[in-house]
Design a protein around this motif. Structure first.
Motif, PDB file in Angstrom:
ATOM      1  N   GLU A 290      -3.056 -17.533 -21.164  1.00  0.00           N
ATOM      2  CA  GLU A 290      -2.319 -17.479 -22.435  1.00  0.00           C
ATOM      3  C   GLU A 290      -3.236 -17.073 -23.587  1.00  0.00           C
ATOM      4  OE1 GLU A 290       0.792 -17.702 -23.098  1.00  0.00           O
ATOM      5  OE2 GLU A 290       1.556 -18.281 -21.132  1.00  0.00           O
ATOM      6  N   ALA A 291      -4.458 -17.626 -23.602  1.00  0.00           N
ATOM      7  CA  ALA A 291      -5.399 -17.310 -24.684  1.00  0.00           C
ATOM      8  C   ALA A 291      -5.886 -15.861 -24.590  1.00  0.00           C
ATOM      9  CB  ALA A 291      -6.584 -18.265 -24.638  1.00  0.00           C
ATOM     10  N   ALA A 292      -6.101 -15.358 -23.371  1.00  0.00           N
ATOM     11  CA  ALA A 292      -6.524 -13.976 -23.188  1.00  0.00           C
ATOM     12  C   ALA A 292      -5.403 -13.021 -23.600  1.00  0.00           C
ATOM     13  CB  ALA A 292      -6.919 -13.734 -21.734  1.00  0.00           C
ATOM     14  N   TYR A 293      -4.168 -13.353 -23.220  1.00  0.00           N
ATOM     15  CA  TYR A 293      -3.046 -12.513 -23.604  1.00  0.00           C
ATOM     16  C   TYR A 293      -2.876 -12.487 -25.121  1.00  0.00           C
ATOM     17  CZ  TYR A 293       1.641 -10.678 -24.211  1.00  0.00           C
ATOM     18  OH  TYR A 293       2.692  -9.924 -24.623  1.00  0.00           O
ATOM     19  N   ARG A 294      -3.024 -13.656 -25.753  1.00  0.00           N
ATOM     20  CA  ARG A 294      -2.853 -13.728 -27.209  1.00  0.00           C
ATOM     21  C   ARG A 294      -3.869 -12.818 -27.913  1.00  0.00           C
ATOM     22  NH1 ARG A 294      -1.576 -17.138 -31.629  1.00  0.00           N
ATOM     23  NH2 ARG A 294      -1.865 -15.753 -33.436  1.00  0.00           N
ATOM     24  N   LEU A 295      -5.115 -12.848 -27.474  1.00  0.00           N
ATOM     25  CA  LEU A 295      -6.124 -11.979 -28.093  1.00  0.00           C
ATOM     26  C   LEU A 295      -5.798 -10.514 -27.832  1.00  0.00           C
ATOM     27  CD1 LEU A 295      -8.831 -11.623 -29.580  1.00  0.00           C
ATOM     28  CD2 LEU A 295      -9.950 -11.721 -27.336  1.00  0.00           C
ATOM     29  N   ASN A 296      -5.451 -10.170 -26.594  1.00  0.00           N
ATOM     30  CA  ASN A 296      -5.195  -8.772 -26.248  1.00  0.00           C
ATOM     31  C   ASN A 296      -4.000  -8.199 -27.011  1.00  0.00           C
ATOM     32  OD1 ASN A 296      -7.341  -8.838 -24.509  1.00  0.00           O
ATOM     33  ND2 ASN A 296      -6.117  -9.041 -22.644  1.00  0.00           N
ATOM     34  N   VAL A 297      -2.912  -8.925 -27.032  1.00  0.00           N
ATOM     35  CA  VAL A 297      -1.725  -8.393 -27.693  1.00  0.00           C
ATOM     36  C   VAL A 297      -1.931  -8.322 -29.207  1.00  0.00           C
ATOM     37  CG1 VAL A 297      -0.437 -10.551 -28.081  1.00  0.00           C
ATOM     38  CG2 VAL A 297       0.798  -8.422 -27.612  1.00  0.00           C
ATOM     39  N   THR A 298      -2.705  -9.248 -29.756  1.00  0.00           N
ATOM     40  CA  THR A 298      -3.023  -9.189 -31.188  1.00  0.00           C
ATOM     41  C   THR A 298      -3.795  -7.914 -31.509  1.00  0.00           C
ATOM     42  OG1 THR A 298      -3.096 -11.602 -31.396  1.00  0.00           O
ATOM     43  CG2 THR A 298      -4.246 -10.328 -33.080  1.00  0.00           C
ATOM     44  N   MET A 299      -4.801  -7.602 -30.696  1.00  0.00           N
ATOM     45  CA  MET A 299      -5.606  -6.411 -30.934  1.00  0.00           C
ATOM     46  C   MET A 299      -4.796  -5.138 -30.694  1.00  0.00           C
ATOM     47  SD  MET A 299      -8.243  -7.813 -32.030  1.00  0.00           S
ATOM     48  CE  MET A 299      -9.020  -6.243 -32.362  1.00  0.00           C
ATOM     49  N   MET A 300      -3.952  -5.132 -29.673  1.00  0.00           N
ATOM     50  CA  MET A 300      -3.141  -3.952 -29.374  1.00  0.00           C
ATOM     51  C   MET A 300      -2.147  -3.657 -30.481  1.00  0.00           C
ATOM     52  SD  MET A 300      -2.540  -4.674 -25.293  1.00  0.00           S
ATOM     53  CE  MET A 300      -1.574  -3.227 -24.921  1.00  0.00           C
ATOM     54  N   ARG A 301      -1.687  -4.701 -31.157  1.00  0.00           N
ATOM     55  CA  ARG A 301      -0.738  -4.516 -32.263  1.00  0.00           C
ATOM     56  C   ARG A 301      -1.428  -4.023 -33.530  1.00  0.00           C
ATOM     57  NH1 ARG A 301       4.203  -7.986 -31.730  1.00  0.00           N
ATOM     58  NH2 ARG A 301       4.080  -8.334 -33.983  1.00  0.00           N
ATOM     59  N   ARG A 302      -2.757  -4.112 -33.573  1.00  0.00           N
ATOM     60  CA  ARG A 302      -3.494  -3.698 -34.770  1.00  0.00           C
ATOM     61  C   ARG A 302      -3.791  -2.208 -34.815  1.00  0.00           C
ATOM     62  NH1 ARG A 302      -7.747  -8.794 -35.469  1.00  0.00           N
ATOM     63  NH2 ARG A 302      -6.224 -10.188 -36.474  1.00  0.00           N
ATOM     64  N   SER A 303      -4.281  -1.656 -33.706  1.00  0.00           N
ATOM     65  CA  SER A 303      -4.633  -0.227 -33.733  1.00  0.00           C
ATOM     66  C   SER A 303      -4.895   0.276 -32.331  1.00  0.00           C
ATOM     67  CB  SER A 303      -5.884   0.003 -34.595  1.00  0.00           C
ATOM     68  OG  SER A 303      -7.032  -0.559 -33.978  1.00  0.00           O
ATOM     69  N   LYS A 304      -5.046   1.582 -32.211  1.00  0.00           N
ATOM     70  CA  LYS A 304      -5.383   2.207 -30.943  1.00  0.00           C
ATOM     71  C   LYS A 304      -6.850   1.946 -30.625  1.00  0.00           C
ATOM     72  CE  LYS A 304      -2.026   5.963 -31.503  1.00  0.00           C
ATOM     73  NZ  LYS A 304      -1.853   7.433 -31.607  1.00  0.00           N
ATOM     74  N   SER A 305      -7.198   2.138 -29.365  1.00  0.00           N
ATOM     75  CA  SER A 305      -8.575   1.917 -28.944  1.00  0.00           C
ATOM     76  C   SER A 305      -9.478   3.031 -29.447  1.00  0.00           C
ATOM     77  CB  SER A 305      -8.661   1.848 -27.419  1.00  0.00           C
ATOM     78  OG  SER A 305     -10.009   1.773 -27.005  1.00  0.00           O
ATOM     79  N   VAL A 306     -10.651   2.647 -29.912  1.00  0.00           N
ATOM     80  CA  VAL A 306     -11.624   3.642 -30.366  1.00  0.00           C
ATOM     81  C   VAL A 306     -12.433   4.182 -29.185  1.00  0.00           C
ATOM     82  CG1 VAL A 306     -11.815   2.626 -32.660  1.00  0.00           C
ATOM     83  CG2 VAL A 306     -13.354   1.854 -30.843  1.00  0.00           C
ATOM     84  N   PHE A 307     -12.177   3.661 -27.993  1.00  0.00           N
ATOM     85  CA  PHE A 307     -12.924   4.080 -26.811  1.00  0.00           C
ATOM     86  C   PHE A 307     -12.086   4.954 -25.879  1.00  0.00           C
ATOM     87  CE2 PHE A 307     -14.619  -0.121 -28.071  1.00  0.00           C
ATOM     88  CZ  PHE A 307     -15.933   0.245 -28.354  1.00  0.00           C
ATOM     89  N   ALA A 308     -11.046   5.577 -26.423  1.00  0.00           N
ATOM     90  CA  ALA A 308     -10.113   6.337 -25.588  1.00  0.00           C
ATOM     91  C   ALA A 308     -10.808   7.413 -24.758  1.00  0.00           C
ATOM     92  CB  ALA A 308      -9.036   6.968 -26.467  1.00  0.00           C
ATOM     93  N   LYS A 309     -11.802   8.087 -25.321  1.00  0.00           N
ATOM     94  CA  LYS A 309     -12.446   9.187 -24.600  1.00  0.00           C
ATOM     95  C   LYS A 309     -13.293   8.693 -23.428  1.00  0.00           C
ATOM     96  CE  LYS A 309     -16.502   9.588 -27.646  1.00  0.00           C
ATOM     97  NZ  LYS A 309     -17.264  10.523 -28.513  1.00  0.00           N
ATOM     98  N   PHE A 310     -13.570   7.384 -23.378  1.00  0.00           N
ATOM     99  CA  PHE A 310     -14.355   6.826 -22.278  1.00  0.00           C
ATOM    100  C   PHE A 310     -13.482   6.225 -21.172  1.00  0.00           C
ATOM    101  CE2 PHE A 310     -17.019   6.251 -26.152  1.00  0.00           C
ATOM    102  CZ  PHE A 310     -18.018   7.155 -25.820  1.00  0.00           C
ATOM    103  N   HIS A 311     -12.163   6.276 -21.349  1.00  0.00           N
ATOM    104  CA  HIS A 311     -11.267   5.659 -20.373  1.00  0.00           C
ATOM    105  C   HIS A 311     -11.393   6.354 -19.023  1.00  0.00           C
ATOM    106  CE1 HIS A 311      -7.857   3.516 -18.783  1.00  0.00           C
ATOM    107  NE2 HIS A 311      -7.191   4.628 -18.566  1.00  0.00           N
ATOM    108  N   ASN A 312     -11.620   5.572 -17.959  1.00  0.00           N
ATOM    109  CA  ASN A 312     -11.774   6.117 -16.618  1.00  0.00           C
ATOM    110  C   ASN A 312     -10.428   6.078 -15.906  1.00  0.00           C
ATOM    111  OD1 ASN A 312     -12.483   6.468 -13.791  1.00  0.00           O
ATOM    112  ND2 ASN A 312     -14.591   6.156 -14.449  1.00  0.00           N
ATOM    113  N   GLN A 313      -9.716   7.202 -15.964  1.00  0.00           N
ATOM    114  CA  GLN A 313      -8.369   7.267 -15.413  1.00  0.00           C
ATOM    115  C   GLN A 313      -8.324   7.012 -13.908  1.00  0.00           C
ATOM    116  OE1 GLN A 313      -5.452   7.329 -16.878  1.00  0.00           O
ATOM    117  NE2 GLN A 313      -4.442   7.317 -14.882  1.00  0.00           N
TER     118      GLN A 313
END
Length: 333
Positions: A290-313
């Motif tokens: 629950e605590a991990a989800y709360r942090l993740n969803v809070t950050m996801m609602r704030r902005s896009k990831s600044v590490f998009a170009k490093f994402h390993n598809q």
């Protein structure tokens, strides 16, 4: 149009114009008394290659090519009726490709010419498409530092199956709509250069927005061998007291919970687990999920990831396969 019909076409009369004197194309046409600008053109380049095209305004079209190609030394132009442009363009390409290296990609049997062609697949990478099959690159030739190369190195580890399971479980439990938000709101990297030293190496990092939500570090042991430390950031929820019971087996403290902070998120609780089995027990705790989800969803609602170009598809796709397989077997309940 078939080959016999093409042979019956009236030959075009090309006039060649040199660009080495720097005279604008519009002036060349004015000096030559040319008023018809609809026709077929053949560009000539410094390396001997050519390009065949059609246009209804050669002056404007040549200007477009100058922005793309900086090595045009001359061009030929032949007047052609608009309704015949497609037919003559194909015919001229077929003729010119027999003895010339064409930069054309379409309407030719040799797209890009006779030499090896490099195409851009991302902002920082190109791939070569050689005519010689023996010169082709395969999966086995992937550079070790490429996305796929890093992923292959990770999968070659004997403990990758267990790592894959734990990452799949974490993503399934703590990230909303993971397949739609991957590479946009959260990213996964394999063997990043972060926090690398002689006796330790980062195996993977899962970033949400611009914080490290989860990362795994491998440490070399003085006695030989190595061990993994799983570090998870979660919303501050007083988890230290709740996780104390996980340290009751053995003499060594396997789980450490301590406060941390990121500029973008503020205070968090960082849970460091020694060993994949210990991390699995941490994920068994609903308060942690629950605590991990709360942090993740809070950050996801704030902005896009600044590490998009490093994402390993490829890595993320493999984790999605893991999640799908375990969900089908109902192993994540």
């Amino acid at each position: 149009m078939d080959a016999n019909a093409q042979r019956e076409l009236e030959p075009l009369i090309f006039h060649r114009y040199s660009m080495e004197d720097g005279v604008p194309v519009s002036m060349l046409f004015t000096m030559a008394g040319r008023t018809d600008v609809c026709g077929i053109y053949i560009l000539e380049f410094k390396d001997g290659a050519q390009y065949v095209g059609q246009t209804i305004n050669i002056v404007r079209r040549f200007g477009d090519h100058q922005h793309t190609h900086g090595d045009i030394i001359a061009f030929g132009f032949a007047i052609c009726e608009r309704q015949m442009l497609d037919i003559y363009e194909r015919a001229v390409i077929k003729l010119q490709q027999q003895g010339n290296d064409l930069r054309n990609r379409l309407l030719t049997d040799l797209p890009g010419g006779r030499s090896d062609l490099e195409i851009e697949v991302s902002e920082t990478a190109t791939v070569k498409l050689p005519w010689d099959r023996d010169a082709r690159s395969t999966i086995l030739n992937e550079p070790k530092k490429s996305m796929v190369g890093r992923f292959w190195q990770l999968t070659n580890r004997p403990d990758y199956s267990n790592i894959r399971t734990q990452i799949g479980r974490y993503i399934h439990e703590t990230i909303p709509s993971p397949s739609q938000t991957a590479g946009l709101l959260w990213t996964l990297t394999a063997l990043p250069s972060t926090n690398r030293a002689k006796d330790r190496r980062r195996l993977l990092t899962l970033n949400v927005c611009n914080i490290e939500a989860l990362y795994v570090t491998e440490y070399d042991l003085q006695s030989g061998g190595a061990e993994l430390e799983w570090s998870l950031n979660a919303w501050p929820s007083g988890l230290k007291r709740e996780l104390q019971s996980l340290n009751r087996w053995g003499r060594r403290e396997k789980v450490v919970v301590e406060p941390a902070s990121y500029k973008s998120s503020g205070p968090v609780e960082r849970i460091a687990s020694i060993g994949s089995d210990t991390f699995s027990r941490v994920l068994d705790q609903n308060t942690v999920i629950e605590a991990a989800y709360r942090l993740n969803v809070t950050m996801m609602r704030r902005s896009k990831s600044v590490f998009a170009k490093f994402h390993n598809q490829p890595f993320a796709a493999d984790i999605f396969n893991e999640i799908n397989g375990r969900m089908s077997a109902e192993e994540f309940n």
